[in-house]
Design a protein around this motif. Structure first.
Motif, PDB file in Angstrom:
ATOM      1  N   THR A 117       0.822  -1.219   0.000  1.00 27.36           N
ATOM      2  CA  THR A 117       0.000   0.000   0.000  1.00 27.36           C
ATOM      3  C   THR A 117       0.854   1.266   0.000  1.00 27.36           C
ATOM      4  O   THR A 117       0.323   2.371   0.101  1.00 27.36           O
ATOM      5  N   HIS A 118       2.165   1.108  -0.122  1.00 27.25           N
ATOM      6  CA  HIS A 118       3.056   2.254   0.050  1.00 27.25           C
ATOM      7  C   HIS A 118       2.860   3.317  -1.022  1.00 27.25           C
ATOM      8  O   HIS A 118       3.076   4.507  -0.768  1.00 27.25           O
ATOM      9  N   TYR A 119       2.457   2.928  -2.209  1.00 25.14           N
ATOM     10  CA  TYR A 119       2.291   3.892  -3.304  1.00 25.14           C
ATOM     11  C   TYR A 119       1.182   4.901  -3.001  1.00 25.14           C
ATOM     12  O   TYR A 119       1.222   6.038  -3.464  1.00 25.14           O
ATOM     13  N   PHE A 120       0.190   4.496  -2.191  1.00 23.26           N
ATOM     14  CA  PHE A 120      -0.837   5.447  -1.769  1.00 23.26           C
ATOM     15  C   PHE A 120      -0.229   6.559  -0.908  1.00 23.26           C
ATOM     16  O   PHE A 120      -0.686   7.699  -0.931  1.00 23.26           O
ATOM     17  N   TRP A 121       0.792   6.184  -0.131  1.00 24.49           N
ATOM     18  CA  TRP A 121       1.538   7.160   0.682  1.00 24.49           C
ATOM     19  C   TRP A 121       2.125   8.252  -0.205  1.00 24.49           C
ATOM     20  O   TRP A 121       2.046   9.439   0.105  1.00 24.49           O
ATOM     21  N   HIS A 122       2.700   7.863  -1.334  1.00 24.86           N
ATOM     22  CA  HIS A 122       3.283   8.842  -2.250  1.00 24.86           C
ATOM     23  C   HIS A 122       2.211   9.751  -2.849  1.00 24.86           C
ATOM     24  O   HIS A 122       2.355  10.977  -2.873  1.00 24.86           O
ATOM     25  N   ILE A 123       1.151   9.148  -3.334  1.00 27.83           N
ATOM     26  CA  ILE A 123       0.115   9.923  -4.028  1.00 27.83           C
ATOM     27  C   ILE A 123      -0.552  10.918  -3.079  1.00 27.83           C
ATOM     28  O   ILE A 123      -0.712  12.110  -3.404  1.00 27.83           O
ATOM     29  N   LEU A 124      -0.919  10.454  -1.888  1.00 28.21           N
ATOM     30  CA  LEU A 124      -1.583  11.339  -0.931  1.00 28.21           C
ATOM     31  C   LEU A 124      -0.627  12.391  -0.390  1.00 28.21           C
ATOM     32  O   LEU A 124      -1.022  13.538  -0.142  1.00 28.21           O
ATOM     33  N   ASN A 125       0.636  12.024  -0.204  1.00 27.20           N
ATOM     34  CA  ASN A 125       1.607  13.008   0.275  1.00 27.20           C
ATOM     35  C   ASN A 125       1.844  14.109  -0.738  1.00 27.20           C
ATOM     36  O   ASN A 125       2.095  15.262  -0.369  1.00 27.20           O
ATOM     37  N   ALA A 126       1.784  13.766  -2.019  1.00 29.60           N
ATOM     38  CA  ALA A 126       1.905  14.803  -3.045  1.00 29.60           C
ATOM     39  C   ALA A 126       0.768  15.811  -2.912  1.00 29.60           C
ATOM     40  O   ALA A 126       0.972  17.021  -3.056  1.00 29.60           O
ATOM     41  N   VAL A 127      -0.431  15.319  -2.609  1.00 28.07           N
ATOM     42  CA  VAL A 127      -1.573  16.203  -2.375  1.00 28.07           C
ATOM     43  C   VAL A 127      -1.323  17.078  -1.148  1.00 28.07           C
ATOM     44  O   VAL A 127      -1.602  18.287  -1.147  1.00 28.07           O
ATOM     45  N   VAL A 128      -0.770  16.479  -0.095  1.00 29.02           N
ATOM     46  CA  VAL A 128      -0.476  17.221   1.136  1.00 29.02           C
ATOM     47  C   VAL A 128       0.528  18.345   0.870  1.00 29.02           C
ATOM     48  O   VAL A 128       0.319  19.496   1.284  1.00 29.02           O
ATOM     49  N   LEU A 129       1.621  18.027   0.184  1.00 26.27           N
ATOM     50  CA  LEU A 129       2.637  19.042  -0.092  1.00 26.27           C
ATOM     51  C   LEU A 129       2.067  20.164  -0.952  1.00 26.27           C
ATOM     52  O   LEU A 129       2.384  21.340  -0.739  1.00 26.27           O
ATOM     53  N   TYR A 130       1.242  19.805  -1.920  1.00 23.79           N
ATOM     54  CA  TYR A 130       0.624  20.824  -2.770  1.00 23.79           C
ATOM     55  C   TYR A 130      -0.260  21.748  -1.939  1.00 23.79           C
ATOM     56  O   TYR A 130      -0.155  22.982  -2.033  1.00 23.79           O
ATOM     57  N   ARG A 131      -1.123  21.176  -1.114  1.00 21.21           N
ATOM     58  CA  ARG A 131      -2.044  21.990  -0.318  1.00 21.21           C
ATOM     59  C   ARG A 131      -1.290  22.864   0.679  1.00 21.21           C
ATOM     60  O   ARG A 131      -1.627  24.049   0.865  1.00 21.21           O
ATOM     61  N   LEU A 132      -0.281  22.315   1.334  1.00 23.03           N
ATOM     62  CA  LEU A 132       0.480  23.094   2.302  1.00 23.03           C
ATOM     63  C   LEU A 132       1.200  24.257   1.639  1.00 23.03           C
ATOM     64  O   LEU A 132       1.190  25.385   2.155  1.00 23.03           O
ATOM     65  N   THR A 133       1.828  23.995   0.510  1.00 20.92           N
ATOM     66  CA  THR A 133       2.582  25.051  -0.163  1.00 20.92           C
ATOM     67  C   THR A 133       1.651  26.118  -0.727  1.00 20.92           C
ATOM     68  O   THR A 133       1.940  27.319  -0.644  1.00 20.92           O
ATOM     69  N   ARG A 134       0.515  25.708  -1.293  1.00 16.68           N
ATOM     70  CA  ARG A 134      -0.464  26.681  -1.774  1.00 16.68           C
ATOM     71  C   ARG A 134      -0.992  27.541  -0.618  1.00 16.68           C
ATOM     72  O   ARG A 134      -1.219  28.747  -0.772  1.00 16.68           O
ATOM     73  N   THR A 135      -1.175  26.926   0.538  1.00 19.45           N
ATOM     74  CA  THR A 135      -1.625  27.678   1.709  1.00 19.45           C
ATOM     75  C   THR A 135      -0.599  28.728   2.102  1.00 19.45           C
ATOM     76  O   THR A 135      -0.956  29.871   2.433  1.00 19.45           O
ATOM     77  N   MET A 136       0.678  28.359   2.052  1.00 16.20           N
ATOM     78  CA  MET A 136       1.713  29.324   2.395  1.00 16.20           C
ATOM     79  C   MET A 136       1.792  30.435   1.358  1.00 16.20           C
ATOM     80  O   MET A 136       2.048  31.598   1.696  1.00 16.20           O
TER      81      MET A 136
END
Length: 214
Positions: free
Chosen positions: A188-207
């Motif tokens: 299931t590790h690939y889900f970690w990558h995909i969701l983390n990419a979403v997290v980094l995008y949202r965090l950076t857009r917020t900043m």
């Protein structure tokens, strides 16, 4: 530095392409980086020239590249290429959140970073087991996001809390990768990558929206 590392369910050998899903899913970080570059170009000049935000965008690309190297070569040097950009992103984002969003004095921001580093280092020594850096990062996101949302009514708080929820789901996929290996050989590790990419995008857009210099 070339010692083989096998810690994921999908990897069943030492071949370069032994983790195809774990490797290819890192393209999600590259897509997130491209979307961030496009978003950055639409911002005003102060945001575009902000080196901190530019560094967050650059680290998003490096996280994808480093993780891609780790899930193909799977040796010590590629593991460092994987974890170092992630650690830098976490520390930089925490600093920016405390300094620009919570608006703490510089000394308190730096002291908080030292405290996080000490916690990550000391917990395994004190309790005899490894405490994930990512769990500490999740706690920091919940703490900062919760404070901004409930105490300050700051619009960035809600965005950080949403990112924290996505990150918690992502972390659960990372955690169950090996325990579920017998029933789900691809892991299931690939889900970690995909969701983390979403997290980094949202965090950076917020900043970009709420923490950039005016």
């Amino acid at each position: 530095m070339n010692r083989a590392i096998d810690i994921y369910c999908e990897r069943v050998g030492t071949a370069f392409w032994a983790e195809p899903l774990n490797a290819v899913s890192n393209l999600a970080f590259i897509v997130a980086g491209i979307l961030l570059v496009m978003a950055l170009r639409r911002q005003d000049q102060a945001v575009r020239r902000d080196p901190a935000i530019g560094t967050l965008v650059g680290l998003t690309f490096l996280i994808g590249l480093g993780s891609g190297l780790f899930h193909t070569f799977a040796v010590l040097w590629s593991a460092l290429a994987d974890v170092v950009p992630i650690a830098l992103f976490i520390l930089l984002y925490m600093y920016l959140s405390l300094r620009r969003l919570v608006v703490l004095p510089l000394w308190m921001c730096l002291l908080s970073l030292v405290a996080v580093l000490a916690l990550v280092t000391a917990m395994p020594i004190l309790f005899g087991f490894s405490v994930s850096t990512y769990a500490v990062a999740l706690a920091a996101m919940l703490g900062v996001g919760g404070f901004l949302h409930f105490a300050r009514r700051h619009p960035a708080g809600r965005e950080i809390l949403i990112a924290a929820v996505i990150f918690a789901v992502s972390l659960s996929f990372r955690t169950v990768d090996l325990p579920l290996c017998e029933v789900l050989p691809i892991g299931t590790h690939y889900f970690w990558h995909i969701l983390n990419a979403v997290v980094l995008y949202r965090l950076t857009r917020t900043m970009m929206r709420h923490g950039a210099p005016s």
